[in-house]
Design a protein around this motif. Sequence first.
Motif, mmCIF file in Angstrom:
data_model
loop_
_atom_site.group_PDB
_atom_site.id
_atom_site.type_symbol
_atom_site.label_atom_id
_atom_site.label_comp_id
_atom_site.label_asym_id
_atom_site.label_seq_id
_atom_site.Cartn_x
_atom_site.Cartn_y
_atom_site.Cartn_z
ATOM 1 N N MET A 193 0.831 -1.219 0.000
ATOM 2 C CA MET A 193 0.000 0.000 0.000
ATOM 3 C C MET A 193 0.856 1.255 0.000
ATOM 4 O O MET A 193 0.519 2.238 -0.671
ATOM 5 N N GLY A 194 1.950 1.242 0.758
ATOM 6 C CA GLY A 194 2.807 2.420 0.825
ATOM 7 C C GLY A 194 3.415 2.747 -0.534
ATOM 8 O O GLY A 194 3.389 3.900 -0.978
ATOM 9 N N LEU A 195 3.920 1.713 -1.211
ATOM 10 C CA LEU A 195 4.527 1.940 -2.538
ATOM 11 C C LEU A 195 3.450 2.346 -3.546
ATOM 12 O O LEU A 195 3.685 3.209 -4.400
ATOM 13 N N ALA A 196 2.274 1.746 -3.428
ATOM 14 C CA ALA A 196 1.165 2.119 -4.328
ATOM 15 C C ALA A 196 0.785 3.581 -4.110
ATOM 16 O O ALA A 196 0.533 4.324 -5.065
ATOM 17 N N ALA A 197 0.762 4.010 -2.851
ATOM 18 C CA ALA A 197 0.394 5.394 -2.537
ATOM 19 C C ALA A 197 1.423 6.388 -3.070
ATOM 20 O O ALA A 197 1.088 7.544 -3.334
ATOM 21 N N LYS B 245 -3.937 8.848 2.128
ATOM 22 C CA LYS B 245 -3.949 8.041 0.914
ATOM 23 C C LYS B 245 -3.945 6.553 1.254
ATOM 24 O O LYS B 245 -4.719 5.763 0.701
ATOM 25 N N VAL B 246 -3.052 6.165 2.168
ATOM 26 C CA VAL B 246 -2.939 4.746 2.529
ATOM 27 C C VAL B 246 -4.172 4.294 3.312
ATOM 28 O O VAL B 246 -4.661 3.177 3.125
ATOM 29 N N LEU B 247 -4.718 5.176 4.149
ATOM 30 C CA LEU B 247 -5.923 4.827 4.900
ATOM 31 C C LEU B 247 -7.073 4.509 3.942
ATOM 32 O O LEU B 247 -7.804 3.530 4.110
ATOM 33 N N THR B 248 -7.206 5.326 2.909
ATOM 34 C CA THR B 248 -8.240 5.098 1.902
ATOM 35 C C THR B 248 -7.962 3.793 1.141
ATOM 36 O O THR B 248 -8.850 2.960 0.984
ATOM 37 N N LEU B 249 -6.706 3.630 0.707
ATOM 38 C CA LEU B 249 -6.347 2.402 -0.014
ATOM 39 C C LEU B 249 -6.621 1.163 0.847
ATOM 40 O O LEU B 249 -7.055 0.124 0.337
ATOM 41 N N SER B 250 -6.392 1.290 2.159
ATOM 42 C CA SER B 250 -6.504 0.134 3.053
ATOM 43 C C SER B 250 -7.943 -0.280 3.272
ATOM 44 O O SER B 250 -8.220 -1.357 3.792
ATOM 45 N N ASN B 251 -8.867 0.568 2.896
ATOM 46 C CA ASN B 251 -10.282 0.269 3.105
ATOM 47 C C ASN B 251 -11.002 0.180 1.759
ATOM 48 O O ASN B 251 -12.069 0.763 1.568
ATOM 49 N N HIS B 252 -10.397 -0.548 0.836
ATOM 50 C CA HIS B 252 -10.967 -0.727 -0.496
ATOM 51 C C HIS B 252 -11.259 0.587 -1.202
ATOM 52 O O HIS B 252 -12.260 0.716 -1.920
ATOM 53 N N GLY B 253 -10.397 1.574 -0.983
ATOM 54 C CA GLY B 253 -10.563 2.829 -1.719
ATOM 55 C C GLY B 253 -11.693 3.702 -1.216
ATOM 56 O O GLY B 253 -12.121 4.628 -1.906
ATOM 57 N N ARG B 254 -12.188 3.406 0.003
ATOM 58 C CA ARG B 254 -13.262 4.230 0.563
ATOM 59 C C ARG B 254 -12.662 5.284 1.493
ATOM 60 O O ARG B 254 -12.161 4.957 2.557
ATOM 61 N N ALA B 255 -12.726 6.538 1.091
ATOM 62 C CA ALA B 255 -12.171 7.620 1.922
ATOM 63 C C ALA B 255 -13.016 7.787 3.169
ATOM 64 O O ALA B 255 -14.221 7.556 3.148
ATOM 65 N N ARG B 256 -12.372 8.213 4.273
ATOM 66 C CA ARG B 256 -13.164 8.290 5.519
ATOM 67 C C ARG B 256 -14.163 9.428 5.516
ATOM 68 O O ARG B 256 -15.096 9.452 6.306
ATOM 69 N N TRP C 99 -19.299 3.019 -1.140
ATOM 70 C CA TRP C 99 -18.879 3.856 -2.270
ATOM 71 C C TRP C 99 -17.362 4.072 -2.301
ATOM 72 O O TRP C 99 -16.842 5.061 -1.802
ATOM 73 N N PRO C 100 -16.642 3.121 -2.881
ATOM 74 C CA PRO C 100 -15.197 3.339 -3.065
ATOM 75 C C PRO C 100 -14.972 4.359 -4.184
ATOM 76 O O PRO C 100 -15.688 4.343 -5.182
ATOM 77 N N ASP C 101 -13.995 5.231 -4.007
ATOM 78 C CA ASP C 101 -13.651 6.192 -5.049
ATOM 79 C C ASP C 101 -12.529 5.698 -5.945
ATOM 80 O O ASP C 101 -12.170 6.333 -6.927
ATOM 81 N N GLU C 102 -11.890 4.627 -5.530
ATOM 82 C CA GLU C 102 -10.834 4.031 -6.344
ATOM 83 C C GLU C 102 -10.708 2.559 -5.963
ATOM 84 O O GLU C 102 -11.283 2.134 -4.969
ATOM 85 N N VAL C 103 -9.938 1.800 -6.764
ATOM 86 C CA VAL C 103 -9.686 0.403 -6.419
ATOM 87 C C VAL C 103 -8.570 0.375 -5.382
ATOM 88 O O VAL C 103 -7.491 0.904 -5.615
ATOM 89 N N GLY C 104 -8.885 -0.191 -4.218
ATOM 90 C CA GLY C 104 -7.886 -0.203 -3.147
ATOM 91 C C GLY C 104 -7.446 -1.606 -2.791
ATOM 92 O O GLY C 104 -7.399 -2.499 -3.637
ATOM 93 N N PHE C 105 -7.137 -1.774 -1.539
ATOM 94 C CA PHE C 105 -6.646 -3.063 -1.028
ATOM 95 C C PHE C 105 -7.485 -3.473 0.176
ATOM 96 O O PHE C 105 -8.212 -2.659 0.726
ATOM 97 N N LYS C 106 -7.342 -4.710 0.577
ATOM 98 C CA LYS C 106 -7.960 -5.160 1.823
ATOM 99 C C LYS C 106 -6.901 -5.858 2.656
ATOM 100 O O LYS C 106 -6.741 -7.063 2.630
#
Length: 384
Positions: A67-71, A207-218, A225-232
């Motif tokens: 996630m860090g490198l992706a961010a 950025k990483v927090l959003t990525l870590s929750n399937h792209g759902r910003a807090r 409603w994810p705004d991007e493809v993230g990770f789990k």
Amino acid sequence: MSEKPARISYTRPSITEREVAYATDAAANGWGERCYDYINRFEDGFRAYLGVDHAIATSSCTGAMHMGLAALGIGSGDEVILADTNWIATAAPIAHLGATPVFVDILPDSWCIDPAEVERHITPKTKAIIATHIYGNLCDMDRLLEISRRHGIAIVEDAAEAIGSSWHGRRAGSMGLFGTFSFHGTKTLTTGEGGMFVTSDAALFEKVLTLSNHGRARNQKKQFWPDEVGFKYKMSNIQAALGCAQLERIKDLTTRKREILATYAEKLKAYQSISLNPQRAGTVNGAWMPTAVFDPAIGISREMLQQAFSAANIDARVFFHPLTSLPMFTERRENRHAYDIPERAINLPSYHDMTEDEIDRVARIVIDLVHSRTAAEPRPAKSA
Ligand SMILES: *Cc1c(COP(=O)(O)O)cnc(C)c1O
């Protein structure tokens, strides 16, 4: 018939009633509104322990690194520099992102990435440099951070093996743009499986927090409603409960690791041909994995070591193979130290509850091997 001596494991977690009580509470009560309680507490505690602004508990160190490198926006066409001496977990996220890992040599004394080699391999495509603090030993962070500033390239710390290590007062994992930790069952602090992403960069954290929750910003108000493809890559509350108990005992856990390394050092100090994990002035080595490296002159090989330990029913482990010696990468024998050191080195057992007698049994194997070689050594050469 001689009876086999009792087995000595190489690592094993230190679990007390506290861990059991917290995990039991999480399993019984940590649901519904309380399903994040231990996670929040573990993250807060870890942040404070490390001296960073933000921490995100993850399912593994590998996931935290991914996630860090992706961010950082790393992807196809980019290069990431790292030491050839590493666990595959450090390289896998680079490959998953479609970027190219650039493996460089290590220093012969710290077994960590050589800053001169880092600098020599920087290209316009270099997007990050990963500093892995191998076995608890510290990378030369002053030189790496200076290179980072001069070239405008991020330094990232893989501190999976370095909880309890510090560099001139700053904890391993807190000095780079971000740091990652592992709480795998073999590590100094464990949650069974688990990891942590840490940073003091607020934007990177979001950025990483959003990525870590399937792209759902807090701050996203819409449900599902994810705004991007993230990770789990999230840690569970039950794992975090174990982590909270371990973190409350972190001083004891790291002190005991350091004691074990110091005991080995004491028992082996008369033998010039053995080097253990170094601790440079101004640094603290968290001593995750006491490791003995033998002087090439003495002719002790990995195979001899494995055979001697296996015959004594002691679970010693081999020093990391250079990653470029694995089938999926391209060999880089010019990484001289990364190829040479594992041929004459071994990881020594170091679980917290080891007794003095057990440490002594391990040290004896090493000493006997050295004696067997030095006795053989002065044999005069046959005249030509
Ligand atoms: C253990 C380890 C990892 C991986 O940790 P996981 O939690 O298993 O993903 C990464 N890097 C290093 C250097 C490690 O030792």
